[in-house]
Design a protein around this motif. Sequence first.
Motif: not given
Length: 115
Positions: A14-21, A75-81
């Motif tokens: 049920g929680g959340s994480l935010r991945l960055s690349c 910023k040359n970044t992708v995020v997965l919420q």
Amino acid sequence: VQLVESGGGLVQPGGSLRLSCTASGFPFSRYCMSWHRQAPGKERELVAAISSTGGSTNYADSVQGRFTMSRDNAKNTVVLQMNSLKPEDTAVYYCSARWGINNYWGQGTQVTVSS
């Protein structure tokens, strides 16, 4: 060429994480980006993908409505919420960049969903 993932960890169901690349060494804004995951004993699977401009995204049925992928070409970044996480989301998550025949991968970040 480098793709460096971050943001993985242990979270309760049920929680959340935010991945960055964060990418370097290639023209990031030309590349389609994607997140993949691989659980123990299973094949690597596509989780989400985003077009080079960020105008189009696609998600696996298993994460549709819970995960959101975005990118910042400045910023040359992708995020997965990742929201409403489930135990079956447990896997190593990989960032990938693709343009034509060029395909690059990050080293992966572990996501564990457990109480």
